[in-house]
Design an enzyme around this catalytic site. Structure first.
Site, PDB file in Angstrom:
ATOM      1  N   GLU A 120     -84.148  80.095  77.016  1.00 23.30           N
ATOM      2  CA  GLU A 120     -82.659  80.460  77.190  1.00 23.30           C
ATOM      3  C   GLU A 120     -81.847  79.707  78.437  1.00 23.30           C
ATOM      4  OE1 GLU A 120     -80.436  83.677  75.928  1.00 23.30           O
ATOM      5  OE2 GLU A 120     -82.045  84.300  74.368  1.00 23.30           O
ATOM      6  N   THR A 139     -87.179  81.936  67.750  1.00 22.97           N
ATOM      7  CA  THR A 139     -87.531  83.312  68.072  1.00 22.97           C
ATOM      8  C   THR A 139     -87.121  84.011  66.597  1.00 22.97           C
ATOM      9  OG1 THR A 139     -87.479  83.485  70.545  1.00 22.97           O
ATOM     10  CG2 THR A 139     -87.333  85.273  69.227  1.00 22.97           C
ATOM     11  N   GLU A 165     -84.885  71.451  69.898  1.00 20.73           N
ATOM     12  CA  GLU A 165     -85.706  70.651  68.976  1.00 20.73           C
ATOM     13  C   GLU A 165     -86.768  70.206  69.821  1.00 20.73           C
ATOM     14  OE1 GLU A 165     -83.162  67.774  66.995  1.00 20.73           O
ATOM     15  OE2 GLU A 165     -81.846  69.357  66.082  1.00 20.73           O
ATOM     16  N   GLY A 221     -76.598  85.529  76.079  1.00 21.34           N
ATOM     17  CA  GLY A 221     -78.111  85.709  75.857  1.00 21.34           C
ATOM     18  C   GLY A 221     -78.771  85.708  77.217  1.00 21.34           C
TER      19      GLY A 221
HETATM   20  N1  CAA Z   1     -69.010  78.040  77.291  1.00 21.12           N
HETATM   21  C1  CAA Z   1     -68.369  77.144  76.828  1.00 21.12           C
HETATM   22  N2  CAA Z   1     -68.071  75.838  76.776  1.00 21.12           N
HETATM   23  C2  CAA Z   1     -69.058  75.130  77.641  1.00 21.12           C
HETATM   24  C3  CAA Z   1     -69.956  76.062  78.364  1.00 21.12           C
HETATM   25  C4  CAA Z   1     -69.842  77.538  78.347  1.00 21.12           C
HETATM   26  N3  CAA Z   1     -70.739  78.350  78.835  1.00 21.12           N
HETATM   27  N4  CAA Z   1     -70.522  75.245  78.862  1.00 21.12           N
HETATM   28  C5  CAA Z   1     -70.142  74.004  79.029  1.00 21.12           C
HETATM   29  N5  CAA Z   1     -69.273  74.078  78.033  1.00 21.12           N
HETATM   30  C6  CAA Z   1     -68.453  72.782  77.349  1.00 21.12           C
HETATM   31  C7  CAA Z   1     -67.979  72.010  78.571  1.00 21.12           C
HETATM   32  O1  CAA Z   1     -67.016  72.288  79.163  1.00 21.12           O
HETATM   33  C8  CAA Z   1     -67.955  70.456  77.703  1.00 21.12           C
HETATM   34  O2  CAA Z   1     -66.926  70.554  77.258  1.00 21.12           O
HETATM   35  P1  CAA Z   1     -65.596  69.591  77.600  1.00 21.12           P
HETATM   36  O3  CAA Z   1     -66.219  67.981  77.692  1.00 21.12           O
HETATM   37  O4  CAA Z   1     -64.419  69.717  76.744  1.00 21.12           O
HETATM   38  O5  CAA Z   1     -65.336  70.022  79.163  1.00 21.12           O
HETATM   39  C9  CAA Z   1     -69.003  70.810  76.779  1.00 21.12           C
HETATM   40  O6  CAA Z   1     -69.529  72.279  76.478  1.00 21.12           O
HETATM   41  C10 CAA Z   1     -70.398  70.112  77.091  1.00 21.12           C
HETATM   42  O7  CAA Z   1     -70.613  70.740  78.240  1.00 21.12           O
HETATM   43  P2  CAA Z   1     -71.710  69.728  79.315  1.00 21.12           P
HETATM   44  O8  CAA Z   1     -71.056  68.437  79.528  1.00 21.12           O
HETATM   45  O9  CAA Z   1     -71.817  70.394  80.385  1.00 21.12           O
HETATM   46  O10 CAA Z   1     -73.050  69.614  78.381  1.00 21.12           O
HETATM   47  P3  CAA Z   1     -74.329  69.012  78.751  1.00 21.12           P
HETATM   48  O11 CAA Z   1     -74.718  68.310  77.745  1.00 21.12           O
HETATM   49  O12 CAA Z   1     -74.201  68.300  80.297  1.00 21.12           O
HETATM   50  O13 CAA Z   1     -75.312  70.341  79.048  1.00 21.12           O
HETATM   51  C11 CAA Z   1     -76.362  72.069  79.860  1.00 21.12           C
HETATM   52  C12 CAA Z   1     -74.899  71.377  79.773  1.00 21.12           C
HETATM   53  C13 CAA Z   1     -76.003  73.459  80.679  1.00 21.12           C
HETATM   54  C14 CAA Z   1     -77.650  71.514  80.492  1.00 21.12           C
HETATM   55  C15 CAA Z   1     -76.701  72.761  78.516  1.00 21.12           C
HETATM   56  O14 CAA Z   1     -77.188  71.672  77.733  1.00 21.12           O
HETATM   57  C16 CAA Z   1     -77.819  73.969  78.438  1.00 21.12           C
HETATM   58  O15 CAA Z   1     -77.553  74.857  78.896  1.00 21.12           O
HETATM   59  N6  CAA Z   1     -79.135  73.440  78.220  1.00 21.12           N
HETATM   60  C17 CAA Z   1     -80.167  74.575  77.890  1.00 21.12           C
HETATM   61  C18 CAA Z   1     -80.383  74.753  76.653  1.00 21.12           C
HETATM   62  C19 CAA Z   1     -80.846  76.105  76.550  1.00 21.12           C
HETATM   63  O16 CAA Z   1     -80.473  77.143  77.186  1.00 21.12           O
HETATM   64  N7  CAA Z   1     -81.533  76.474  75.383  1.00 21.12           N
HETATM   65  C20 CAA Z   1     -82.033  77.820  75.130  1.00 21.12           C
HETATM   66  C21 CAA Z   1     -82.591  77.732  73.755  1.00 21.12           C
HETATM   67  S1  CAA Z   1     -82.338  79.429  72.889  1.00 21.12           S
HETATM   68  C22 CAA Z   1     -83.574  80.230  73.475  1.00 21.12           C
HETATM   69  O17 CAA Z   1     -84.335  79.979  74.187  1.00 21.12           O
HETATM   70  C23 CAA Z   1     -83.525  81.248  72.636  1.00 21.12           C
HETATM   71  C24 CAA Z   1     -84.925  82.194  72.408  1.00 21.12           C
HETATM   72  O18 CAA Z   1     -85.298  81.818  71.189  1.00 21.12           O
HETATM   73  C25 CAA Z   1     -85.351  83.157  73.482  1.00 21.12           C
END
Ligand code: CAA
Length: 379
Positions: free
Chosen positions: A362, A154, A123, A241
């Protein structure tokens, strides 16, 4: 690679060289996505490569899929990102968490390429901090009502079905990352509004739009899995992804190297082809090494996925390394071409622009480093 992988690679290469590469410049200039290409990708089976045959997919392994995706990106990165998002995110999320009825209704036609999928997480105020998303799903009779807006989606306009992450917790009882659901939303639903199409630096042909939900009703059978688990499912999806984006970035870099090799052989300065100069040889060698390393790391992540091992760390490593390699290689490709690399007449100018977003979407390179470090601390 196996015989089957080599066959798929040459099929994808032939398609990319015949149907994509000759048009890439025009599609980029006009910011036009060739929707008809989606039909062709579907016919080739490239929109269901990771989906088991029982759901009308090809049931292939991840390495084969990423090999095909790299070839498509070598032809046109904008087409590749549409393919990558569809294959890695919505279809994998429905496969992993959908009921049989949801798979019958959505996954089967998606595997056949009859429905193109997208993924709506980001968002305007929730990019890297994706769990801060604000789109709200409110409980109602027989389902949920969605309100809110998504950014950078996308396939969000001409796609057919989105997996949308929205808050299922309530304003008085916020549950952070565990208060988000994942919903299957057809783009022809009442209340699905397509907003501004972004005018981008690169991958200009791929459609990136804002979308809004206005009192959009989704029935209970459009919720994936548990109502508070959508963010976790989304992160699992991004594990798939990100290795897709790694393959895509490798394809861009490979194309840039090939154009550079061709140019360095043709271009004469000081009485000889410029590829005879040691300075040029070092550039080309450095480019080739990074591409091989990016491909190897991407295939390492793919092998881990197919072996059922945890993939977050490897997938983030592959995406981080391959996207930075793509920037390195395309920057050098422009340099190899000199002034001609800086004008649109030569494809490396577009490849340079196309590469940049692989370090952003991503999950930015900074987010990948965060994921990798967290995984290291866990060991
Ligand atoms: N698989 C499963 N569960 C996961 C995980 C994974 N890979 N990574 C984290 N979790 C779980 C954690 O264990 C946690 O659960 P618990 O509390 O039970 O342990 C929960 O998810 C929350 O995790 P975090 O506390 O690590 O979450 P966070 O708020 O600190 O965020 C972050 C972590 C890595 C920064 C994440 O927000 C992130 O990846 N941000 C980037 C977003 C992103 O990639 N956006 C892409 C948009 S889509 C796109 O671009 C597609 C396109 O069109 C091209």
């Amino acid at each position: 690679m196996t015989e089957e992988q080599l066959q798929i690679q040459s099929l994808a290469r032939e398609f990319a060289e015949g149907e994509l590469r000759p048009h890439a410049e025009e599609w980029d200039r006009d910011a036009h996505f060739p929707r008809e290409v989606i039909g062709s990708l579907g016919e080739l089976g490239f929109l269901g490569m990771l989906i088991p045959e029982e759901w009308d997919g090809l049931g292939m392994d991840t390495t084969t899929y990423l090999t095909a995706l790299e070839e498509i990106a070598r032809g046109d990165a904008s087409v590749a990102v549409a393919m990558s998002v569809h294959n890695s995110l919505p279809t994998q999320m429905i496969l992993a968490h959908g009921s049989d009825a949801q798979k019958e209704r959505w996954l089967r036609p998606m595997a056949r390429g009859e429905l193109l999928g997208g993924f709506a997480l980001s968002e305007a105020e929730a990019g890297s901090d994706a769990a801060a998303l604000a789109a709200q799903a409110t409980r109602t009779d027989g389902g949920w009502v969605l309100n809110g807006a998504k950014a950078w989606i996308t396939n969000g306009g001409f796609g057919d079905v989105m997996v949308v992450m929205a808050r299922t917790d309530t304003p008085g009882d916020r549950r952070g990352a565990k208060g988000i659901g994942a919903f299957i939303v057809p783009t022809d639903a009442e209340g699905y509004i397509v907003g501004k199409k972004e005018d981008k630096m690169g991958q200009r042909a791929s459609e990136t739009v804002g979308i809004a939900f206005k009192e959009l009703f989704v029935a209970d059978d459009q919720l994936l899995g548990e109502p508070g688990m959508g963010f976790i499912y989304a992160l699992q999806g991004l594990d798939n992804g990100r290795m897709g984006i790694a393959a895509l970035a490798t394809g861009i870099a490979q194309a840039a190297l090939e154009h550079s090799l061709g140019y360095a052989a043709e271009r004469k300065q000081f009485g000889t082809a410029v590829r005879e100069f040691q300075g040029m040889q070092w550039k080309l060698a450095n480019m080739a090494v990074r591409i091989e390393a990016a491909r190897a790391l991407t295939h390492r992540a793919a092998a881990a996925k197919d072996a059922g091992e945890p993939v977050s760390r490897l997938s983030s490593m592959a995406k981080l390394f391959a996207s930075e390699a793509a920037m390195y290689v395309t920057t050098e490709a422009v340099q190899v071409h000199g002034g001609y690399g800086y004008v649109k007449e030569y494809p490396v100018e577009r490849l340079f622009r196309d590469a940049k977003v692989t370090e952003i979407y991503e999950g930015t390179s900074e987010v990948q480093r965060t994921v990798i470090a967290r995984e290291l601390y866990r060991q």
